[in-house]
Design an enzyme around this catalytic site. Structure first.
Site, PDB file in Angstrom:
ATOM      1  CE  LYS A 112      -2.868   3.702   0.795  1.00 25.50           C
ATOM      2  NZ  LYS A 112      -2.146   4.615   1.136  1.00 25.50           N
ATOM      3  N   GLY A 163       7.747   5.348   8.025  1.00 24.99           N
ATOM      4  CA  GLY A 163       6.617   6.235   7.854  1.00 24.99           C
ATOM      5  C   GLY A 163       7.261   7.054   9.141  1.00 24.99           C
ATOM      6  CB  SER A 164       5.642   9.822  10.505  1.00 25.00           C
ATOM      7  OG  SER A 164       4.200   9.466  10.976  1.00 25.00           O
ATOM      8  CB  THR A 165       7.060   8.376  15.286  1.00 21.24           C
ATOM      9  OG1 THR A 165       8.949   8.373  14.753  1.00 21.24           O
ATOM     10  CG2 THR A 165       7.150   7.167  16.557  1.00 21.24           C
ATOM     11  N   GLY A 168       3.119   4.464  13.191  1.00 26.66           N
ATOM     12  CA  GLY A 168       4.063   4.157  13.473  1.00 26.66           C
ATOM     13  C   GLY A 168       2.957   3.767  14.694  1.00 26.66           C
ATOM     14  CD  GLU A 185      13.014   3.234   8.657  1.00 31.34           C
ATOM     15  OE1 GLU A 185      13.482   4.100   8.417  1.00 31.34           O
ATOM     16  OE2 GLU A 185      13.120   3.112   6.915  1.00 31.34           O
ATOM     17  CB  CYS A 219      13.990   7.784   7.304  1.00 32.13           C
ATOM     18  SG  CYS A 219      14.570   6.443   6.850  1.00 32.13           S
ATOM     19  CD  GLU A 316      12.401  12.558  10.413  1.00 31.39           C
ATOM     20  OE1 GLU A 316      12.626  12.299   9.737  1.00 31.39           O
ATOM     21  OE2 GLU A 316      10.959  11.562  10.732  1.00 31.39           O
TER      22      GLU A 316
END
Length: 412
Positions: A112, A163-165, A168, A185, A219, A316
């Site tokens: 996806k 992707g982003s924390t 996640g 990740e 990243c 970030e």
């Protein structure tokens, strides 16, 4: 299926993609925005990942006990269905990482892609459709709702997400309802430490290249730099020169260093962080303003006179902006580098490799590079510490994270 058959299919996929590099590069540059030379590197990375899996010697069964009482066999068996949710900064490469390790271990896979960059992933799937049996590799497009459904589905056995924390954390919570395996990740705020024995010009070039590649939308880009006070002026002056000499333009044009940011949302965040730094008293050594005209362009920007507590250092930025800060002793530099909630990558720059490795051992990151940064390869595990993720991709973790260990104990 036998692993030799899966490896044959993967080798076929690599050969098919080799014949279609230029076409996929064109789609990627148009959609994501990166310069042509970086797009070619990304597709070559896809091919290398497939070739490594096709050539690697996998051992799915071993005897771990064989004595007068029993024989114990440890086998690795496929999980079933693996869902891969990918970001918009490296769409084909991140999809390839996920489906290659899933398929080579005997699973099927559903990718996806980000709704910002679905076309290059779909194009990759179209190119590879004759390499694998129908239904083995699948591409599912849509907004974040499709990702949520994939995570919640009871027949999906694992989710691999990049992707982003924030996203996640949501995925891990949702995956808990069906006890899915997850590999996450996530975000990073990679610190680079330049020791007092480094060559200032070489260090500056390394910092610039690995902070600004893909317009900082990486990243594991260098997102903070700590430079010993004796080298600080030399390094920052060279960084400013490199920033002013960089060519920011359409990724298809010759000699372009940085293409546009991928989307308006990310551009606005970078502008917001730079403005916040200015309000906090930061000094802008190079540009720091988005040029007028069409496109989400933002020039490479070097910032000094900031520290922890300012958003551009703590968060970030995911854009072509690098805050550079002086330090007086290595204990201070290590403490500041480790103060972030993130722990994806870090690097140490020095002419003394023994000393650099001693510093590297003290940094709390999934990967620490010495005199380089953001160097990844299919045979080396990659993943983050702290809020930068759970689990690993690539390398020896490929088998363990995409298969179930099954134990057979035989009485004698």
């Amino acid at each position: 299926t036998q692993v030799k058959d899966r490896q044959a299919a993967m080798a076929k996929a690599a050969k098919i993609l080799e014949k279609n590099v230029d076409a996929l590069v064109e789609t990627l540059v148009k959609e994501q925005g990166k310069p042509t030379h970086l797009a070619k590197q990304e597709i070559q990375g896809c091919i290398a990942t497939m070739q490594h899996a096709a050539e690697r010697d996998f051992q799915f069964e071993k005897v771990i006990v064989d004595d007068d009482k029993e024989k114990v066999i440890q086998k690795y068996v496929p999980l079933g269905v693996v869902g891969g949710i990918t970001p918009w900064n490296f769409p084909p490469l991140m999809a390839t990482w996920k489906f290659v390790e899933a398929l080579i271990m005997g699973n099927t896979c559903i990718i996806k892609p980000s709704h910002f960059t679905p076309l290059s992933t779909l194009h990759l799937g179209e190119i590879l459709q004759d390499a694998f049996p129908a239904g083995v590799l699948n591409m599912l497009t849509g907004d974040e709702n499709q990702g949520k459904w994939l995570v919640a589905h009871k027949d999906v056995d694992k989710i691999s997400f990049t992707g982003s924390t924030r996203a996640g954390i949501s995925i891990q919570k949702a995956a808990a309802d069906t006890l899915k395996r997850v590999v996450l990740e996530l975000g990073g705020n990679d610190a680079a430490i330049v020791l007092d024995d480094a060559d200032p010009k070489e260090a500056a070039k390394g910092l610039f290249d690995f902070a600004m590649s893909n317009s900082g939308q990486v990243c594991i880009a260098i997102k903070r730099a700590y430079v010993h006070e004796t080298l600080f002026q030399q390094v920052t002056e060279e960084l400013a020169r490199l920033a002013k000499d960089a060519k920011v333009d359409d990724g298809f044009k010759e000699g372009v260093t940085l293409g546009p940011m991928n989307n308006k949302m990310q551009l606005e965040k970078v502008v917001e962080l730079v403005n916040d730094a200015k309000a906090a008293g930061a000094k802008i050594l190079a540009s720091g303003e988005a040029p007028e005209g069409k496109g989400y362009f933002f020039p490479p920007t070097i910032i000094t006179e900031v520290k922890e507590g300012v958003r551009i250092v703590d968060e970030e930025q995911f854009g072509p902006v690098l805050p550079v800060m002086p330090y007086s002793n290595i204990d201070e530099a290590v403490e500041r580098a480790n103060s972030s909630e993130y722990g994806l990558g870090a690097s140490v720059w020095s002419s003394n490799l023994t000393r650099a490795q001693e510093v590297a051992d003290r940094l709390h990151s999934g990967t620490v590079w010495i005199n380089k940064h953001a160097d990844l390869s299919p045979n080396v595990p990659f993943g983050g510490a702290k809020a930068s993720g759970i689990g690993r991709q690539l390398g020896d973790y490929t088998m363990e994270s995409n298969m179930e260990a099954k134990i057979i104990r035989i009485a004698k």
